[in-house]
Write an enzyme that holds these catalytic residues in place. Structure first.
Site, PDB file in Angstrom:
ATOM      1  N   GLY A  14      42.099  41.003  25.066  1.00 48.43           N
ATOM      2  CA  GLY A  14      42.332  41.253  26.555  1.00 48.43           C
ATOM      3  C   GLY A  14      41.234  40.973  27.609  1.00 48.43           C
ATOM      4  CB  SER A  15      38.781  38.331  27.686  1.00 50.53           C
ATOM      5  OG  SER A  15      39.247  37.294  27.617  1.00 50.53           O
ATOM      6  CG  ASN A  16      42.741  35.451  30.220  1.00 50.26           C
ATOM      7  OD1 ASN A  16      42.364  35.078  31.365  1.00 50.26           O
ATOM      8  ND2 ASN A  16      42.586  35.120  29.057  1.00 50.26           N
ATOM      9  CE  LYS A  94      55.874  40.114  18.379  1.00 56.78           C
ATOM     10  NZ  LYS A  94      55.501  39.458  17.587  1.00 56.78           N
ATOM     11  CG  ASN A 110      51.562  32.543  29.554  1.00 58.44           C
ATOM     12  OD1 ASN A 110      51.124  33.547  29.066  1.00 58.44           O
ATOM     13  ND2 ASN A 110      51.771  31.261  29.202  1.00 58.44           N
ATOM     14  CG  HIS A 112      49.071  27.438  27.594  1.00 64.04           C
ATOM     15  ND1 HIS A 112      49.427  28.274  26.430  1.00 64.04           N
ATOM     16  CD2 HIS A 112      48.777  26.367  27.041  1.00 64.04           C
ATOM     17  CE1 HIS A 112      49.285  27.155  25.392  1.00 64.04           C
ATOM     18  NE2 HIS A 112      48.886  26.011  25.834  1.00 64.04           N
ATOM     19  CG  ASP A 153      53.363  27.755  26.754  1.00 58.81           C
ATOM     20  OD1 ASP A 153      53.189  28.855  27.287  1.00 58.81           O
ATOM     21  OD2 ASP A 153      53.013  27.444  25.594  1.00 58.81           O
ATOM     22  CD  GLU A 182      42.154  30.910  28.865  1.00 65.57           C
ATOM     23  OE1 GLU A 182      42.904  32.187  28.891  1.00 65.57           O
ATOM     24  OE2 GLU A 182      41.754  30.351  28.038  1.00 65.57           O
TER      25      GLU A 182
HETATM   26  C1  GAR Z   1      43.457  33.202  25.993  1.00 61.27           C
HETATM   27  O1  GAR Z   1      42.803  32.133  25.745  1.00 61.27           O
HETATM   28  C2  GAR Z   1      45.010  33.071  26.511  1.00 61.27           C
HETATM   29  O2  GAR Z   1      45.012  31.830  27.568  1.00 61.27           O
HETATM   30  C3  GAR Z   1      45.467  32.600  25.442  1.00 61.27           C
HETATM   31  O3  GAR Z   1      45.129  33.713  24.416  1.00 61.27           O
HETATM   32  C4  GAR Z   1      43.716  34.085  24.686  1.00 61.27           C
HETATM   33  C5  GAR Z   1      43.926  35.405  24.905  1.00 61.27           C
HETATM   34  O4  GAR Z   1      42.681  35.782  25.031  1.00 61.27           O
HETATM   35  N1  GAR Z   1      46.933  32.622  25.389  1.00 61.27           N
HETATM   36  C6  GAR Z   1      47.852  31.725  24.631  1.00 61.27           C
HETATM   37  O5  GAR Z   1      47.522  30.978  23.790  1.00 61.27           O
HETATM   38  C7  GAR Z   1      49.306  32.167  25.254  1.00 61.27           C
HETATM   39  N2  GAR Z   1      50.056  30.773  24.810  1.00 61.27           N
HETATM   40  P1  GAR Z   1      42.391  37.139  25.852  1.00 61.27           P
HETATM   41  O6  GAR Z   1      43.001  38.395  25.051  1.00 61.27           O
HETATM   42  O7  GAR Z   1      40.810  37.592  25.822  1.00 61.27           O
HETATM   43  O8  GAR Z   1      42.714  37.210  27.361  1.00 61.27           O
END
Ligand code: GAR
Length: 213
Positions: A14-16, A94, A110, A112, A153, A182
């Protein structure tokens, strides 16, 4: 302009999600509120991050539903009841059902961790993306925020930024540098959406005056 009601779907750390929470708290995203954070994973730290800020953190277990369609429908119902304007996929692992994408058409974004259309699609998520980048030997990777369509994607791209791959990079070091990007891109995309500054024309997304990146 009335504030936009956001739902965040997240499967892990969940850092994003945190970058969006911080963007709202600092006033950078000036007219949005996160109404709920939903996860398919009970252990997702994203749920803790939400609850720590007084935001609902809801675990919905796909295993509790008769089908994946039913699971998606229950999220749709929840989001419709909350009058959600924008769905943010922040590390959501998912693929959304067709019905979900259609219900929230042009209202799902989203993040990526690569430069789409490279290293994306089914099977490319999280660290797997960076491993594939290193194995292929590309010199540049990056991050992408895009609208979600019915493919994996494949939706119109809102923002992208490149990150150099260094000779001594590991999956961990590369993931860390991409993640920093990101955390700038996602709040900026949310800010642009919430200020109605994004126009979609076919595959192209135009940003009205005032884009910061
Ligand atoms: C992030 O790097 C995001 O871009 C990626 O998962 C990570 C989640 O990090 N998402 C994907 O690969 C989706 N296809 P987070 O939980 O710290 O946000």
């Amino acid at each position: 302009m009335e504030y936009k009601r956001i739902a965040v779907l997240a499967s892990g750390r969940g850092s994003n999600l945190q970058s969006v929470i911080d963007g709202i708290e600092s006033g950078y995203i000036n007219n949005a509120k996160i109404m709920t954070v939903i996860s398919d994973n009970r252990e997702a730290f994203a749920l803790e991050r939400a609850r720590a800020k007084g935001i609902e953190g809801l675990w919905l277990n796909p295993g509790d539903f008769a089908s994946y369609e039913d699971y998606n429908n229950s999220i749709i119902e929840k989001l419709e009841n909350l009058h959600i304007d924008l769905v943010v996929l922040a590390g959501y692992m998912k693929i959304l059902s067709k019905g979900f994408v259609q219900t929230f058409q042009n209202r799902i974004i989203n993040i990526h961790p690569s430069l789409i259309p490279s290293f994306c699609g089914v099977g490319y998520y999280g660290e797997k993306v960076h491993r594939a980048v290193l194995e292929y030997g590309v010199k540049i990777t990056g991050a992408t925020v895009h609208f979600v369509d019915e493919g994996a994607d494949t939706g119109p791209i809102i923002l992208q930024e490149a990150v150099k791959v260094y000779q001594d990079d590991t999956v961990g070091s590369l993931a860390k540098r991409v993640l920093e990007v990101e955390h700038r891109l996602l709040p900026e995309a949310v800010r642009l959406f919430c200020n109605e500054m994004l126009c979609i024309d076919g595959r192209r997304v135009y940003i009205k005056d005032g884009g910061a990146l």
